[in-house]
Scaffold this motif. Structure first.
Motif, PDB file in Angstrom:
ATOM      1  N   ALA A 198     -11.748  59.128  29.910  1.00  0.00           N
ATOM      2  CA  ALA A 198     -11.751  57.694  30.221  1.00  0.00           C
ATOM      3  C   ALA A 198     -11.984  56.870  28.965  1.00  0.00           C
ATOM      4  O   ALA A 198     -11.304  55.859  28.743  1.00  0.00           O
ATOM      5  CB  ALA A 198     -12.816  57.389  31.273  1.00  0.00           C
ATOM      6  N   GLU A 199     -12.910  57.301  28.127  1.00  0.00           N
ATOM      7  CA  GLU A 199     -13.186  56.578  26.885  1.00  0.00           C
ATOM      8  C   GLU A 199     -11.976  56.599  25.958  1.00  0.00           C
ATOM      9  O   GLU A 199     -11.656  55.583  25.332  1.00  0.00           O
ATOM     10  CB  GLU A 199     -14.415  57.180  26.196  1.00  0.00           C
ATOM     11  CG  GLU A 199     -15.706  56.869  26.932  1.00  0.00           C
ATOM     12  CD  GLU A 199     -16.917  57.642  26.418  1.00  0.00           C
ATOM     13  OE1 GLU A 199     -16.778  58.475  25.495  1.00  0.00           O
ATOM     14  OE2 GLU A 199     -18.015  57.411  26.974  1.00  0.00           O
ATOM     15  N   VAL A 221      -8.899  56.754  26.847  1.00  0.00           N
ATOM     16  CA  VAL A 221      -7.835  55.965  27.471  1.00  0.00           C
ATOM     17  C   VAL A 221      -8.213  54.487  27.541  1.00  0.00           C
ATOM     18  O   VAL A 221      -7.350  53.632  27.678  1.00  0.00           O
ATOM     19  CB  VAL A 221      -7.527  56.540  28.878  1.00  0.00           C
ATOM     20  CG1 VAL A 221      -6.564  55.674  29.652  1.00  0.00           C
ATOM     21  CG2 VAL A 221      -6.973  57.946  28.758  1.00  0.00           C
ATOM     22  N   GLY A 222      -9.498  54.174  27.450  1.00  0.00           N
ATOM     23  CA  GLY A 222      -9.940  52.791  27.545  1.00  0.00           C
ATOM     24  C   GLY A 222     -10.186  52.350  28.970  1.00  0.00           C
ATOM     25  O   GLY A 222      -9.898  51.211  29.351  1.00  0.00           O
ATOM     26  N   THR A 223     -10.721  53.269  29.782  1.00  0.00           N
ATOM     27  CA  THR A 223     -11.023  52.947  31.170  1.00  0.00           C
ATOM     28  C   THR A 223     -12.373  53.561  31.519  1.00  0.00           C
ATOM     29  O   THR A 223     -13.122  53.969  30.644  1.00  0.00           O
ATOM     30  CB  THR A 223      -9.887  53.437  32.107  1.00  0.00           C
ATOM     31  OG1 THR A 223     -10.093  52.894  33.399  1.00  0.00           O
ATOM     32  CG2 THR A 223      -9.802  54.948  32.175  1.00  0.00           C
ATOM     33  N   LYS A 224     -12.696  53.604  32.783  1.00  0.00           N
ATOM     34  CA  LYS A 224     -13.978  54.143  33.255  1.00  0.00           C
ATOM     35  C   LYS A 224     -13.760  55.499  33.939  1.00  0.00           C
ATOM     36  O   LYS A 224     -12.681  55.784  34.455  1.00  0.00           O
ATOM     37  CB  LYS A 224     -14.633  53.181  34.258  1.00  0.00           C
ATOM     38  CG  LYS A 224     -14.880  51.795  33.704  1.00  0.00           C
ATOM     39  CD  LYS A 224     -16.053  51.792  32.779  1.00  0.00           C
ATOM     40  CE  LYS A 224     -16.348  50.359  32.337  1.00  0.00           C
ATOM     41  NZ  LYS A 224     -17.262  50.305  31.235  1.00  0.00           N
ATOM     42  N   GLN A 225     -14.804  56.295  33.988  1.00  0.00           N
ATOM     43  CA  GLN A 225     -14.739  57.629  34.589  1.00  0.00           C
ATOM     44  C   GLN A 225     -14.249  57.620  36.034  1.00  0.00           C
ATOM     45  O   GLN A 225     -13.448  58.476  36.409  1.00  0.00           O
ATOM     46  CB  GLN A 225     -16.111  58.321  34.470  1.00  0.00           C
ATOM     47  CG  GLN A 225     -16.190  59.705  35.097  1.00  0.00           C
ATOM     48  CD  GLN A 225     -16.516  59.663  36.582  1.00  0.00           C
ATOM     49  OE1 GLN A 225     -17.202  58.745  37.063  1.00  0.00           O
ATOM     50  NE2 GLN A 225     -16.019  60.644  37.316  1.00  0.00           N
ATOM     51  N   VAL A 252     -12.021  55.903  37.398  1.00  0.00           N
ATOM     52  CA  VAL A 252     -10.554  55.784  37.401  1.00  0.00           C
ATOM     53  C   VAL A 252      -9.938  57.167  37.214  1.00  0.00           C
ATOM     54  O   VAL A 252      -8.992  57.542  37.917  1.00  0.00           O
ATOM     55  CB  VAL A 252     -10.070  54.806  36.305  1.00  0.00           C
ATOM     56  CG1 VAL A 252      -8.552  54.837  36.184  1.00  0.00           C
ATOM     57  CG2 VAL A 252     -10.575  53.402  36.596  1.00  0.00           C
ATOM     58  N   MET A 297      -0.546  54.141  33.064  1.00  0.00           N
ATOM     59  CA  MET A 297      -1.788  54.904  32.961  1.00  0.00           C
ATOM     60  C   MET A 297      -1.492  56.370  32.674  1.00  0.00           C
ATOM     61  O   MET A 297      -2.177  57.002  31.854  1.00  0.00           O
ATOM     62  CB  MET A 297      -2.627  54.771  34.238  1.00  0.00           C
ATOM     63  CG  MET A 297      -3.928  55.563  34.187  1.00  0.00           C
ATOM     64  SD  MET A 297      -5.018  55.146  32.791  1.00  0.00           S
ATOM     65  CE  MET A 297      -5.795  53.681  33.427  1.00  0.00           C
ATOM     66  N   LYS A 306      -0.792  56.637  29.023  1.00  0.00           N
ATOM     67  CA  LYS A 306      -2.019  56.541  28.221  1.00  0.00           C
ATOM     68  C   LYS A 306      -2.760  57.878  28.216  1.00  0.00           C
ATOM     69  O   LYS A 306      -3.244  58.331  27.178  1.00  0.00           O
ATOM     70  CB  LYS A 306      -2.940  55.443  28.767  1.00  0.00           C
ATOM     71  CG  LYS A 306      -2.471  54.043  28.502  1.00  0.00           C
ATOM     72  CD  LYS A 306      -3.450  53.051  29.116  1.00  0.00           C
ATOM     73  CE  LYS A 306      -2.963  51.632  28.983  1.00  0.00           C
ATOM     74  NZ  LYS A 306      -3.900  50.676  29.592  1.00  0.00           N
TER      75      LYS A 306
END
Length: 101
Positions: A53-54, A56-60, A62, A78, A81
């Motif tokens: 997630a980090e 990719v720039g999102t949260k776990q 997701v 997504m 990514k």
């Protein structure tokens, strides 16, 4: 006509005669396949969901949803990514369905 108690044969016959059910099963199968591919690529890279997630720039959560076979909200952007973060690429193929005789 011979009767069968084989559940797989019964389901296959039902699916072939019910286009709506066939579509639902095809969609569910695709969702499960995408979830499994993401999971396998992530674990093969030795990453946790949080680490991916980090990258990719999102949260776990997701990533957890994307790895859930029942999730239907995958987006191509997504998936791209995630593929880039794992040094993979997304490949899409469209195949003509061949009807069974």
């Amino acid at each position: 006509m011979t009767k069968t108690s084989d559940a797989i044969k019964i389901l296959n016959k039902k699916i072939r005669t019910d286009p709506e059910m066939e579509g639902m099963i095809a969609e569910a199968s695709l969702n499960a396949e995408v979830a499994q591919l993401i999971y396998e690529a992530r674990t093969k890279a030795g990453l946790t969901q949080k680490q991916l997630a980090e990258l990719v720039g999102t949260k776990q959560p997701v990533i957890a949803r994307l790895e859930d076979a029942d999730y239907e909200g995958q987006s191509l952007s997504m998936l791209q990514k995630i593929a880039r973060a794992l040094n993979h690429r997304v490949a899409i193929a469209i195949h003509k369905l061949i009807a069974d005789s």
